[in-house]
Design a protein around this motif. Sequence first.
Motif, mmCIF file in Angstrom:
data_model
loop_
_atom_site.group_PDB
_atom_site.id
_atom_site.type_symbol
_atom_site.label_atom_id
_atom_site.label_comp_id
_atom_site.label_asym_id
_atom_site.label_seq_id
_atom_site.Cartn_x
_atom_site.Cartn_y
_atom_site.Cartn_z
ATOM 1 N N LEU A 8 -4.545 -0.042 2.693
ATOM 2 C CA LEU A 8 -3.517 0.807 3.288
ATOM 3 C C LEU A 8 -3.605 0.793 4.810
ATOM 4 O O LEU A 8 -2.626 0.509 5.509
ATOM 5 C CB LEU A 8 -3.645 2.243 2.769
ATOM 6 C CG LEU A 8 -2.807 3.308 3.476
ATOM 7 C CD1 LEU A 8 -1.333 3.104 3.189
ATOM 8 C CD2 LEU A 8 -3.255 4.692 3.045
ATOM 9 N N TRP A 9 -4.790 1.071 5.343
ATOM 10 C CA TRP A 9 -4.943 1.186 6.796
ATOM 11 C C TRP A 9 -4.829 -0.161 7.501
ATOM 12 O O TRP A 9 -4.305 -0.233 8.624
ATOM 13 C CB TRP A 9 -6.230 1.928 7.149
ATOM 14 C CG TRP A 9 -6.027 3.405 6.934
ATOM 15 C CD1 TRP A 9 -6.445 4.141 5.869
ATOM 16 C CD2 TRP A 9 -5.304 4.299 7.777
ATOM 17 N NE1 TRP A 9 -6.025 5.447 6.001
ATOM 18 C CE2 TRP A 9 -5.326 5.574 7.173
ATOM 19 C CE3 TRP A 9 -4.628 4.153 8.992
ATOM 20 C CZ2 TRP A 9 -4.715 6.691 7.732
ATOM 21 C CZ3 TRP A 9 -4.015 5.276 9.552
ATOM 22 C CH2 TRP A 9 -4.068 6.514 8.926
ATOM 23 N N ALA B 9 0.363 7.237 6.060
ATOM 24 C CA ALA B 9 -0.949 6.740 5.644
ATOM 25 C C ALA B 9 -1.972 7.868 5.529
ATOM 26 O O ALA B 9 -2.800 7.877 4.611
ATOM 27 C CB ALA B 9 -1.438 5.668 6.620
ATOM 28 N N THR B 10 -1.895 8.823 6.443
ATOM 29 C CA THR B 10 -2.804 9.969 6.387
ATOM 30 C C THR B 10 -2.550 10.783 5.116
ATOM 31 O O THR B 10 -3.492 11.170 4.408
ATOM 32 C CB THR B 10 -2.647 10.853 7.637
ATOM 33 O OG1 THR B 10 -2.924 10.050 8.792
ATOM 34 C CG2 THR B 10 -3.577 12.050 7.598
ATOM 35 N N LEU C 28 4.275 5.986 10.432
ATOM 36 C CA LEU C 28 3.369 5.231 9.562
ATOM 37 C C LEU C 28 1.991 5.880 9.473
ATOM 38 O O LEU C 28 1.397 5.946 8.391
ATOM 39 C CB LEU C 28 3.248 3.788 10.044
ATOM 40 C CG LEU C 28 4.492 2.912 9.864
ATOM 41 C CD1 LEU C 28 4.296 1.556 10.520
ATOM 42 C CD2 LEU C 28 4.838 2.750 8.388
ATOM 43 N N PRO D 193 0.778 -1.234 0.000
ATOM 44 C CA PRO D 193 0.000 0.000 0.000
ATOM 45 C C PRO D 193 0.818 1.299 0.000
ATOM 46 O O PRO D 193 0.359 2.306 -0.505
ATOM 47 C CB PRO D 193 -0.823 -0.085 1.282
ATOM 48 C CG PRO D 193 -0.849 -1.516 1.621
ATOM 49 C CD PRO D 193 0.420 -2.107 1.095
ATOM 50 N N ILE D 194 2.012 1.298 0.533
ATOM 51 C CA ILE D 194 2.780 2.544 0.588
ATOM 52 C C ILE D 194 3.427 2.852 -0.763
ATOM 53 O O ILE D 194 3.776 3.977 -1.053
ATOM 54 C CB ILE D 194 3.808 2.479 1.734
ATOM 55 C CG1 ILE D 194 3.051 2.418 3.037
ATOM 56 C CG2 ILE D 194 4.781 3.620 1.688
ATOM 57 C CD1 ILE D 194 3.809 2.648 4.280
ATOM 58 N N ILE E 214 -1.070 -0.771 7.520
ATOM 59 C CA ILE E 214 -0.432 0.133 8.485
ATOM 60 C C ILE E 214 -0.728 -0.341 9.907
ATOM 61 O O ILE E 214 0.167 -0.361 10.762
ATOM 62 C CB ILE E 214 -0.921 1.589 8.276
ATOM 63 C CG1 ILE E 214 -0.397 2.136 6.947
ATOM 64 C CG2 ILE E 214 -0.506 2.486 9.436
ATOM 65 C CD1 ILE E 214 1.106 2.238 6.831
ATOM 66 N N THR F 159 -3.869 8.843 2.139
ATOM 67 C CA THR F 159 -5.334 8.873 2.136
ATOM 68 C C THR F 159 -5.843 10.221 1.623
ATOM 69 O O THR F 159 -6.742 10.269 0.774
ATOM 70 C CB THR F 159 -5.882 8.597 3.554
ATOM 71 O OG1 THR F 159 -5.430 7.311 3.974
ATOM 72 C CG2 THR F 159 -7.404 8.640 3.577
#
Length: 135
Positions: free
Chosen positions: A87-88, A111-112, A107, A30-31, A91, A115
Amino acid sequence: MRKVNSYKKIIYIVSGTLCLILGGIGLFVPILPTTPFWLLTAWLYTRSSPYLYNKVMNIPLFGNCIRNFHEYKAIPLRGKVITITTLWITIGISIWVTAELWIAILLIAIATGITIHILSYKTLRSDIHKKKDIH
């Protein structure tokens, strides 16, 4: 002069292939972003190999993703939901496994940001998305 163009073409093809692979890995990590790498792949292939460009644009997942983003600057709702959810979850698992406060903060910040970036794009209406899939 001809050799410089051949070297440039080879560099573009190798770079485009590397971006294609990185974008594919981004489907599962996801990253690592998928769409920017695939947009770069399309750009590099258009400048180096019409054959490779047409080949990747005929891959349903790749071609639809690039066409929709290029034409509408939008992401389908399903894509947004899957991406942000994955993603979340990833994370959360990473934070749980590492159990280090500074890593958790880092992290969550990453992620924020991702998003917010994903949500900043328009949502592609499903009728347009389905219409594009048919052609």
